[in-house]
Design a protein around this motif. Structure first.
Motif, PDB file in Angstrom:
ATOM      1  N   ASP A 162     -52.473   0.525  -3.701  1.00  0.00           N
ATOM      2  CA  ASP A 162     -52.445  -0.652  -2.828  1.00  0.00           C
ATOM      3  C   ASP A 162     -52.097  -0.245  -1.395  1.00  0.00           C
ATOM      4  O   ASP A 162     -52.717  -0.721  -0.426  1.00  0.00           O
ATOM      5  N   LEU A 211     -59.300  -1.635 -10.419  1.00  0.00           N
ATOM      6  CA  LEU A 211     -58.387  -0.540 -10.086  1.00  0.00           C
ATOM      7  C   LEU A 211     -58.985   0.845 -10.296  1.00  0.00           C
ATOM      8  O   LEU A 211     -58.812   1.731  -9.460  1.00  0.00           O
ATOM      9  N   PRO A 257     -58.018  -5.194  -2.840  1.00  0.00           N
ATOM     10  CA  PRO A 257     -57.596  -5.693  -4.154  1.00  0.00           C
ATOM     11  C   PRO A 257     -58.717  -6.352  -4.948  1.00  0.00           C
ATOM     12  O   PRO A 257     -58.572  -6.562  -6.161  1.00  0.00           O
ATOM     13  N   ASP A 272     -50.577   2.026  -9.117  1.00  0.00           N
ATOM     14  CA  ASP A 272     -51.168   0.852  -8.477  1.00  0.00           C
ATOM     15  C   ASP A 272     -50.511   0.580  -7.119  1.00  0.00           C
ATOM     16  O   ASP A 272     -51.205   0.253  -6.144  1.00  0.00           O
ATOM     17  N   GLY A 287     -55.888  -0.435  -0.342  1.00  0.00           N
ATOM     18  CA  GLY A 287     -56.150  -1.862  -0.193  1.00  0.00           C
ATOM     19  C   GLY A 287     -57.281  -2.299  -1.102  1.00  0.00           C
ATOM     20  O   GLY A 287     -57.408  -1.838  -2.229  1.00  0.00           O
ATOM     21  N   ARG A 295     -60.958   1.740  -7.482  1.00  0.00           N
ATOM     22  CA  ARG A 295     -60.141   2.003  -6.289  1.00  0.00           C
ATOM     23  C   ARG A 295     -59.460   3.363  -6.367  1.00  0.00           C
ATOM     24  O   ARG A 295     -59.360   4.076  -5.366  1.00  0.00           O
TER      25      ARG A 295
END
Length: 394
Positions: A136, A146, A142, A132, A140, A149
């Motif tokens: 991040d 997840l 958020p 994570d 990015g 992403r």
């Protein structure tokens, strides 16, 4: 592998949306009974069992298998994220290959909840904390769940590096739908065009639409793994043999490379595939069909390159040429894959085994790849583990 290992029987339930499923003990027991019936043996013949699931309490494997029989055999519960089913198969194959047992059962099942994947243990460190943090830093966004992403970020990294496009991803999803039309066990069986995929609700602008992600589903699958000697002695179907298998986990490159493709396991894929090609003396050019881990269209795209089905950076041309489907170089995910079939985490690896066993037996019906004799399975879980298995028809 000292002993040749045969897939003597397979079973699988239809994958369904959460809430439409039978309870996990019933789904799992159905898959096991079907695999035993397919093999032509009774549960009393099974000497060890490996039961895979991701979401469930301890000893769920026993709960499932006690519906089939209570014979006192070792039951080992397995949890390796999305590669759980193939990890169960990896362990069952090892038990037979080593000569420890003649008959082993690999089982995978999952009773999932609707919506995005999440942790049920929020009072302790997560196994994904490092993943994570890297995501991040690299991605990015958020506001995006997840898992999206992770794999959307990997797809975007491929786009930025090699010029691949949303159209490439849409073509992968459309291909999956064409294959799933012929699979009665798939969840989604409506044929889509690339235009349909691109017109679906946008999850991440320029990176992902909803149809590019696999759905959470519930289901089960199982395989009976036996030694070649046992198969011959008992007159079992010895057509399908595991001739190579490897499991890899993360190396320092997962984080040190600062590359989202590697965060989601690209290097695990290349390492496991290389081991299997070396074990067997068979390269990717010799494969007829592949079941690979297409949890997102993005992961299918980068996995083409990780498995050596095309050169690094060559996925767009590979897709455009139709080399991922019937009439091309390889039929990838003839089952429709996770994108159409669904992804009950613990069951997925054994559902892939189910499909490839039927392909190599020539009994896959309307999904059959003509003349299929050599097949590769790729099953990946973040956190992480990747299992690659090569099967061949004798």
């Amino acid at each position: 592998m000292a002993e040749n290992v045969i897939i003597a029987g397979v079973g699988m339930t239809k994958f369904v949306k959460p809430g439409q499923n039978d309870p996990y003990p019933m789904m799992g027991a159905t898959a096991v009974r079907d695999a035993l019936s397919d093999a032509g043996i009774s549960y009393d013949a099974v000497q060890q069992a490996y039961a895979g699931y991701t979401y469930g309490d301890s000893t769920c494997g026993q709960t499932v298998l006690y519906q089939v029989g209570m014979t006192g055999i070792p039951v080992i519960n397995v949890n390796n994220n999305c590669s759980t089913g193939s990890t169960a198969l990896f362990l069952a194959r090892q038990a037979v290959a080593s000569g420890t047992v003649d008959v082993a059962l690999a089982l995978g099942f999952e009773q999932m909840q609707p919506g995005a994947l999440g942790s049920h243990w929020d009072d302790r460190p997560s196994p994904f904390d490092a993943f994570d943090a890297e995501t991040d830093a690299l991605v990015g966004h958020p506001e995006i769940p997840l898992a999206l992403r992770y794999f959307g970020g990997a797809g975007k990294a491929h786009m930025d590096k090699y010029g691949s496009t949303m159209t490439d991803l849409a073509r992968i999803r459309a291909k999956a739908s064409r294959h799933a039309v012929n699979n009665p066990l798939a969840l989604f069986r409506t044929e889509l065009t690339p235009e349909d995929v691109l017109a679906a609700p946008v999850i991440w602008e320029g990176v992902m639409t909803r149809l590019m992600a696999c759905p959470p589903t519930c289901g089960a699958a199982a395989a009976i793994v036996v030694s070649e000697e046992y198969a011959k002695k008992h007159g079992l179907n010895g057509t399908v043999q595991i001739i190579g298998q490897a499991m890899s986990t993360d190396t320092a490159s997962t984080f040190d490379s600062h590359d989202m493709m590697r965060v989601v396991g690209y290097d695990m894929t290349t390492a496991a595939a290389a081991q299997v090609y070396q074990q067997t003396g068979i390269g990717p050019e010799d494969l007829d069909t592949v079941e690979l881990h297409d949890c997102f269209a993005h992961n299918e795209m980068i996995t083409y390159e990780g498995l050596g089905l095309c050169p690094e950076g060559g996925a767009s041309q590979f897709i455009a040429d139709g080399d991922n489907s019937y009439g091309g170089k390889y039929v990838t995910n003839p089952s429709g894959g996770l994108l159409s079939k669904g992804h009950p985490l613990g069951a997925t690896g054994l559902a892939q085994c189910y499909e490839l066993t039927r392909q190599l037996r020539g009994t896959a019906g309307s999904t059959q790849v003509d003349g299929a004799r050599t097949a590769l399975q790729h099953n990946l879980g973040l956190g992480g583990a990747c299992v690659v298995t090569m099967y061949q028809a004798q």
